[in-house]
Structures are given as C-alpha cells and as structure tokens.
Design a protein around this motif. Sequence first.
Motif, PDB file in Angstrom:
ATOM      1  N   LYS A   1       1.332 -31.067  27.990  1.00  0.00           N
ATOM      2  CA  LYS A   1      -0.017 -31.592  27.970  1.00  0.00           C
ATOM      3  C   LYS A   1      -0.765 -30.925  29.115  1.00  0.00           C
ATOM      4  O   LYS A   1      -0.610 -31.285  30.278  1.00  0.00           O
ATOM      5  N   GLU A   2      -1.558 -29.915  28.782  1.00  0.00           N
ATOM      6  CA  GLU A   2      -2.314 -29.195  29.803  1.00  0.00           C
ATOM      7  C   GLU A   2      -3.584 -29.980  30.111  1.00  0.00           C
ATOM      8  O   GLU A   2      -4.361 -30.305  29.211  1.00  0.00           O
ATOM      9  N   LEU A   3      -3.797 -30.271  31.385  1.00  0.00           N
ATOM     10  CA  LEU A   3      -4.883 -31.152  31.788  1.00  0.00           C
ATOM     11  C   LEU A   3      -6.057 -30.365  32.351  1.00  0.00           C
ATOM     12  O   LEU A   3      -5.880 -29.349  33.029  1.00  0.00           O
ATOM     13  N   ASP A   4      -7.275 -30.841  32.063  1.00  0.00           N
ATOM     14  CA  ASP A   4      -8.472 -30.215  32.614  1.00  0.00           C
ATOM     15  C   ASP A   4      -8.557 -30.438  34.118  1.00  0.00           C
ATOM     16  O   ASP A   4      -9.061 -29.601  34.856  1.00  0.00           O
ATOM     17  N   ASN A   5      -8.068 -31.591  34.564  1.00  0.00           N
ATOM     18  CA  ASN A   5      -8.104 -31.939  35.989  1.00  0.00           C
ATOM     19  C   ASN A   5      -6.707 -32.382  36.402  1.00  0.00           C
ATOM     20  O   ASN A   5      -6.194 -33.375  35.895  1.00  0.00           O
ATOM     21  N   TYR A   6      -6.100 -31.650  37.323  1.00  0.00           N
ATOM     22  CA  TYR A   6      -4.706 -31.945  37.679  1.00  0.00           C
ATOM     23  C   TYR A   6      -4.523 -33.331  38.296  1.00  0.00           C
ATOM     24  O   TYR A   6      -3.421 -33.866  38.309  1.00  0.00           O
ATOM     25  N   THR A   7      -5.631 -33.935  38.784  1.00  0.00           N
ATOM     26  CA  THR A   7      -5.506 -35.270  39.357  1.00  0.00           C
ATOM     27  C   THR A   7      -5.183 -36.321  38.305  1.00  0.00           C
ATOM     28  O   THR A   7      -4.861 -37.461  38.642  1.00  0.00           O
ATOM     29  N   GLU A   8      -5.261 -35.959  37.031  1.00  0.00           N
ATOM     30  CA  GLU A   8      -4.909 -36.890  35.959  1.00  0.00           C
ATOM     31  C   GLU A   8      -3.401 -36.985  35.752  1.00  0.00           C
ATOM     32  O   GLU A   8      -2.911 -37.921  35.112  1.00  0.00           O
ATOM     33  N   ALA A   9      -2.654 -36.021  36.267  1.00  0.00           N
ATOM     34  CA  ALA A   9      -1.233 -35.903  35.920  1.00  0.00           C
ATOM     35  C   ALA A   9      -0.399 -37.085  36.382  1.00  0.00           C
ATOM     36  O   ALA A   9       0.472 -37.570  35.653  1.00  0.00           O
ATOM     37  N   ASN A  10      -0.614 -37.565  37.591  1.00  0.00           N
ATOM     38  CA  ASN A  10       0.166 -38.712  38.066  1.00  0.00           C
ATOM     39  C   ASN A  10      -0.231 -40.015  37.380  1.00  0.00           C
ATOM     40  O   ASN A  10       0.649 -40.768  36.954  1.00  0.00           O
ATOM     41  N   PRO A  11      -1.527 -40.324  37.244  1.00  0.00           N
ATOM     42  CA  PRO A  11      -1.882 -41.534  36.498  1.00  0.00           C
ATOM     43  C   PRO A  11      -1.350 -41.529  35.066  1.00  0.00           C
ATOM     44  O   PRO A  11      -0.882 -42.563  34.570  1.00  0.00           O
ATOM     45  N   GLN A  12      -1.395 -40.395  34.391  1.00  0.00           N
ATOM     46  CA  GLN A  12      -0.896 -40.345  33.018  1.00  0.00           C
ATOM     47  C   GLN A  12       0.610 -40.557  32.970  1.00  0.00           C
ATOM     48  O   GLN A  12       1.122 -41.155  32.014  1.00  0.00           O
ATOM     49  N   LEU A  13       1.310 -40.113  33.985  1.00  0.00           N
ATOM     50  CA  LEU A  13       2.747 -40.363  34.054  1.00  0.00           C
ATOM     51  C   LEU A  13       3.016 -41.851  34.235  1.00  0.00           C
ATOM     52  O   LEU A  13       3.862 -42.435  33.541  1.00  0.00           O
ATOM     53  N   THR A  14       2.309 -42.475  35.138  1.00  0.00           N
ATOM     54  CA  THR A  14       2.491 -43.909  35.376  1.00  0.00           C
ATOM     55  C   THR A  14       2.172 -44.723  34.123  1.00  0.00           C
ATOM     56  O   THR A  14       2.850 -45.713  33.821  1.00  0.00           O
ATOM     57  N   GLN A  15       1.159 -44.310  33.394  1.00  0.00           N
ATOM     58  CA  GLN A  15       0.750 -45.021  32.184  1.00  0.00           C
ATOM     59  C   GLN A  15       1.691 -44.772  31.006  1.00  0.00           C
ATOM     60  O   GLN A  15       1.566 -45.406  29.962  1.00  0.00           O
ATOM     61  N   GLY A  16       2.627 -43.835  31.149  1.00  0.00           N
ATOM     62  CA  GLY A  16       3.571 -43.543  30.080  1.00  0.00           C
ATOM     63  C   GLY A  16       3.034 -42.598  29.030  1.00  0.00           C
ATOM     64  O   GLY A  16       3.639 -42.436  27.962  1.00  0.00           O
ATOM     65  N   GLN A  17       1.913 -41.929  29.311  1.00  0.00           N
ATOM     66  CA  GLN A  17       1.378 -40.962  28.356  1.00  0.00           C
ATOM     67  C   GLN A  17       2.203 -39.681  28.330  1.00  0.00           C
ATOM     68  O   GLN A  17       2.155 -38.923  27.365  1.00  0.00           O
ATOM     69  N   VAL A  18       2.932 -39.426  29.418  1.00  0.00           N
ATOM     70  CA  VAL A  18       3.863 -38.306  29.483  1.00  0.00           C
ATOM     71  C   VAL A  18       5.155 -38.805  30.114  1.00  0.00           C
ATOM     72  O   VAL A  18       5.191 -39.867  30.743  1.00  0.00           O
ATOM     73  N   ASP A  19       6.224 -38.031  29.941  1.00  0.00           N
ATOM     74  CA  ASP A  19       7.527 -38.394  30.498  1.00  0.00           C
ATOM     75  C   ASP A  19       7.738 -37.819  31.897  1.00  0.00           C
ATOM     76  O   ASP A  19       8.412 -38.423  32.740  1.00  0.00           O
ATOM     77  N   LEU A  20       7.200 -36.632  32.121  1.00  0.00           N
ATOM     78  CA  LEU A  20       7.333 -35.930  33.392  1.00  0.00           C
ATOM     79  C   LEU A  20       6.007 -35.258  33.712  1.00  0.00           C
ATOM     80  O   LEU A  20       5.175 -35.045  32.812  1.00  0.00           O
ATOM     81  N   ASN A  21       5.840 -34.885  34.973  1.00  0.00           N
ATOM     82  CA  ASN A  21       4.806 -33.896  35.267  1.00  0.00           C
ATOM     83  C   ASN A  21       5.390 -32.815  36.156  1.00  0.00           C
ATOM     84  O   ASN A  21       6.420 -33.007  36.813  1.00  0.00           O
ATOM     85  N   TRP A  22       4.707 -31.677  36.158  1.00  0.00           N
ATOM     86  CA  TRP A  22       5.228 -30.484  36.815  1.00  0.00           C
ATOM     87  C   TRP A  22       4.037 -29.730  37.389  1.00  0.00           C
ATOM     88  O   TRP A  22       3.481 -28.858  36.758  1.00  0.00           O
ATOM     89  N   PHE A  23       3.625 -30.122  38.603  1.00  0.00           N
ATOM     90  CA  PHE A  23       2.455 -29.470  39.197  1.00  0.00           C
ATOM     91  C   PHE A  23       2.367 -29.653  40.707  1.00  0.00           C
ATOM     92  O   PHE A  23       1.562 -29.000  41.353  1.00  0.00           O
ATOM     93  N   GLN A  24       3.179 -30.548  41.291  1.00  0.00           N
ATOM     94  CA  GLN A  24       2.948 -30.968  42.673  1.00  0.00           C
ATOM     95  C   GLN A  24       4.157 -30.743  43.558  1.00  0.00           C
ATOM     96  O   GLN A  24       5.284 -30.608  43.087  1.00  0.00           O
ATOM     97  N   HIS A  25       3.876 -30.738  44.866  1.00  0.00           N
ATOM     98  CA  HIS A  25       4.971 -30.703  45.827  1.00  0.00           C
ATOM     99  C   HIS A  25       5.134 -32.077  46.470  1.00  0.00           C
ATOM    100  O   HIS A  25       4.378 -33.012  46.183  1.00  0.00           O
ATOM    101  N   ILE A  26       6.136 -32.203  47.338  1.00  0.00           N
ATOM    102  CA  ILE A  26       6.494 -33.513  47.878  1.00  0.00           C
ATOM    103  C   ILE A  26       5.348 -34.114  48.678  1.00  0.00           C
ATOM    104  O   ILE A  26       5.075 -35.319  48.578  1.00  0.00           O
ATOM    105  N   SER A  27       4.678 -33.303  49.464  1.00  0.00           N
ATOM    106  CA  SER A  27       3.609 -33.829  50.295  1.00  0.00           C
ATOM    107  C   SER A  27       2.489 -34.419  49.453  1.00  0.00           C
ATOM    108  O   SER A  27       1.954 -35.490  49.766  1.00  0.00           O
ATOM    109  N   TYR A  28       2.137 -33.735  48.373  1.00  0.00           N
ATOM    110  CA  TYR A  28       1.099 -34.268  47.470  1.00  0.00           C
ATOM    111  C   TYR A  28       1.562 -35.581  46.857  1.00  0.00           C
ATOM    112  O   TYR A  28       0.809 -36.559  46.787  1.00  0.00           O
ATOM    113  N   LEU A  29       2.807 -35.622  46.392  1.00  0.00           N
ATOM    114  CA  LEU A  29       3.355 -36.830  45.770  1.00  0.00           C
ATOM    115  C   LEU A  29       3.337 -37.998  46.743  1.00  0.00           C
ATOM    116  O   LEU A  29       2.949 -39.120  46.385  1.00  0.00           O
TER     117      LEU A  29
END
Length: 300
Positions: A69-97
């Motif tokens: 699921k390619e996102l227009d805004n990468y800031t959506e990736a964590n909320p979508q993971l929490t909401q269960g819209q995706v199983d994983l995300n792959w874009f961030q490092h530990i400090s961002y997380l």
Amino acid sequence: MAVKKKLGALLAIVPLALGLAACGGNDTPSGPETKDGKTVVKIAIAKEMEVNKVLKEEAAKQDIDIEYKELDNYTEANPQLTQGQVDLNWFQHISYLANYNVDNDDDLQIVGPTAIFPMGLYSKNHKSVDEIPEGGKIAIPNDAVNEARAINVLKSAGLLKLKSDTLQPTENDVDKDNSKVNVTAVEANQTVASMSSVDGSVVNNDFLDDANLDPKNALFQDDASQDSALPYVNLFVAQKGQEDNETYKKIIDIYRSQPVQDAQQKSSKNTAVVVDTDVQKLRDVQKKLEDENKDKEKDK
C-alpha cells in the motif's frame, strides 16, 4: 530514519484526526489472512522501489503474497498499521518509531531490521571537512529526528561540540562558543536547495537524486557500524502482539536473501548497510529512546 522510504524525510506533525485514530486500534490484532493457500501480508510503504518488487517476488516463492500500500503521505503509515488497515509497515527507523509512539500514545513494535543508510555532509564549495572555515554555515534538516542525527554527524566530523552528552541533541545543545561551524535548521528538502549558499549541508539519502549527489563524494558520513547509529536502523514494524509472528519473521529472512539484497543496493546507490543485530537489542534501543522522549515531555 533509513530508512523504509521516507525515513529521511520530514518528521511531520501527525494531524489530530490521525493521532486519535492511532490510539484506537484493534485490541487483539489477528495477523495476516490466508487466501487461496497463500498467506497475504499487507505492507504500507512510502515509495515503490526495485527492492520492494524483488521482496514480493521472493516471498511468493514461499507462498507469502505481499500486497503493498503505497501512501501519498508517509505519516499515514503508523496510524494505518494501528487501525489494522495493513499488517506491517516498512519506512521508518527506530528513532522515528520511538517519537511516534510517545507523541501518539501508541505501542507499535519492531519485527526486525533491514538496513542503515548513512547520512552525509556534502558541499559544493569545499572538497574536505578541513576546508570548511571557522564560523562556516552548515544546513541541517529541521525535523526532530533528523536534526539530532545531523548534529551527531557534525560532532563526529569534529565540526561542533555539545554542552552535554545526549543521544538526541537539538540546536540548543550545541556549544556554539567551542564549535567550528554554525548550524541552520531548514526543511529537509531545502538542505539540497541551499547548498550553493552554505559551506555544507547534511543531506538525507532520499534527496541525493534531487541534487545529483554521489554518496562517494560525501565529505563525511556517520558510521553505521557504531552503536550510536542504532537509532537509525530501518525496520519492519507491526502492532503490539504481532512482532514475533512467524510469517513476519520469515519476511525478515527473505529480505536478507541475496536477490533482495542486490536490489537494495541498487535502490540505495550501494549505500545500504544491512543490519543483522539481535532484534531484542533494537527493542531495547527503542525503549530507551521512548523513555528519553517521555522525560523530555515531563520537563516541558
């Protein structure tokens, strides 16, 4: 942030609606679905690259069907993971997380590492660190995560000193009286745009192509082999309770396979440093960073 893309882009402020949604995810994440005899894993990414394609191809050989699921805004990736819209995300490092979890009262977890992408100091006006003059101006990204990393790059290069020892320094932590250069924090993409008017810029890998910069020409880069680089290890991330899912761990193994690694090097201009650090050590780094961020919040 590494990274995966746009780990080196701005650490944007997540809109309130997304922040609230991030706190209201599934209580018991169910893990990936099974369809037509294959395990379907939905992964949020910020940008489609060759490495994504090859990972999908290699996973299919082990009956894992990856859907990106390619996102227009990468800031959506964590909320979508929490909401269960995706199983994983792959874009961030530990400090961002770690920053995201604290800012949004979330608890997303590391499944496993991918790579570190060194952050470098570049200049159009000087050919070495030694040529940068006393009082020289250096542009750095202004988001919290990459600002700290850029300051650490300049510290390691001997261009500035800090008032005290901290993993996540800001401009306020710079000892200006004892530093060789002055830092100017700008939007991450402006580190490239401002190169002609400054003595140097610390540039995220994401923007190297924009300026036609070759990583080999960096005056200085952070050392991915040092423990100080661990906050910038890029990750596959899952909901709390799914971080040890066997299918997800298998995806980490597939990522480390030779075909995927060849594609990763191609995508990163041979700058990616593959990480095989024990995942518990990385989770310990995550917790340490989150604790530091919580302490900072209390001090405000």
